[in-house]
Design a protein around this motif. Structure first.
Motif, short mmCIF file in Angstrom:
data_model
loop_
_atom_site.label_atom_id
_atom_site.label_comp_id
_atom_site.label_asym_id
_atom_site.label_seq_id
_atom_site.Cartn_x
_atom_site.Cartn_y
_atom_site.Cartn_z
N GLU A 56 44.21 13.96 14.39
CA GLU A 56 45.61 13.51 14.34
C GLU A 56 45.87 12.57 13.17
OE1 GLU A 56 46.97 11.79 17.94
OE2 GLU A 56 46.35 13.46 19.21
N THR B 239 51.65 14.97 23.14
CA THR B 239 51.02 15.96 22.25
C THR B 239 50.21 15.28 21.16
OG1 THR B 239 52.87 17.49 22.63
CG2 THR B 239 51.47 17.93 20.74
N ASN C 292 49.95 13.29 17.29
CA ASN C 292 50.54 13.42 15.97
C ASN C 292 50.62 14.88 15.52
OD1 ASN C 292 50.86 10.68 15.73
ND2 ASN C 292 48.97 10.37 14.56
N ILE C 293 51.78 15.23 14.98
CA ILE C 293 52.02 16.56 14.44
C ILE C 293 52.30 16.41 12.95
CG2 ILE C 293 53.55 18.58 14.48
CD1 ILE C 293 51.80 18.36 16.95
N GLY D 241 49.82 21.19 14.72
CA GLY D 241 48.95 20.36 15.55
C GLY D 241 47.55 20.92 15.51
#
Length: 206
Positions: A193, A133, A135-136, A188
């Motif tokens: 990111e 996914t 970086n969150i 997200g």
């Protein structure tokens, strides 16, 4: 690449000509720029005396002109004319306050607000890397409401890093369509990111 040159137009009125000239010099020295554009201030007129209908007429010719009134008032006729035409008259008694307000407006000209109505904001507290996914942003919603799919801009200090959209929004481990103020969440974004703690994410919904 040649940068796009944008101007913020103002009309300056002050109690004495010397103050009008000093304020005008300070405003003309201001500049804001990023990778794509440069914003400067264009002073259309600078005079002593109250704001009058002539000043409103000058401001009306150039779109988005602001009238700066320093230690002076506006005549009743000028105030009414400005109200009907949607021309802002801003009143100041401290030079620094006038300059700070113009600088803030210049930043808006440099990086216009994303499409839609402002609904809320969040502050990034820590960054998580989720396999597959990316970086969150582990964040706390500090005001209003965040909505999945909403337009956002990411701010670091007074710099706007990107304008994009919310791709994923999670409350703990569950997907969420919205997050309200006071709640923690994972955000997200599409095509971004590079979060850092302290970044502010503002959300706008059309």
């Amino acid at each position: 690449m040649t940068k796009d040159h944008r101007e913020m137009c103002v009309v300056v009125k002050a109690d004495v000509q010397g103050t009008a000239e000093a304020l005008t010099r300070a405003l003309r020295d201001l500049k804001r720029e990023d990778e794509e554009a440069i914003v400067t201030v264009k002073v259309l007129t600078s005079e002593a005396g109250e704001v009058n209908k002539g000043d409103i007429a000058i401001a009306d010719v150039t779109k988005d002109t602001t009238i700066i009134a320093f230690n002076v008032a506006a005549s009743y006729e000028a105030s009414e004319e400005a109200r009907m035409l949607g021309i802002p008259i801003e009143y100041y008694s401290v030079v620094y306050d006038a300059i700070e307000s113009v600088e803030s407006r210049m930043q808006e000209v440099l990086s216009p607000t994303p499409d839609g109505e402002f609904t809320g904001a969040a502050v990034v507290q820590e960054v998580f890397n989720i396999g597959g996914t990316g970086n969150i942003a582990g964040s706390k919603c500090t005001e209003g409401i965040l909505r999945k799919g909403g337009n956002v801009r990411v701010l670091r200090g007074d710099k706007i890093l990107i304008e994009t959209t919310i791709k994923t929004l999670r409350n703990f481990k569950a997907d969420a369509d919205s997050i309200e103020a006071g709640n923690d969440c994972g955000i997200g974004l599409r095509d971004f990111e590079e979060f850092e703690a302290g970044d502010v994410i503002e959300c706008f919904v059309e």
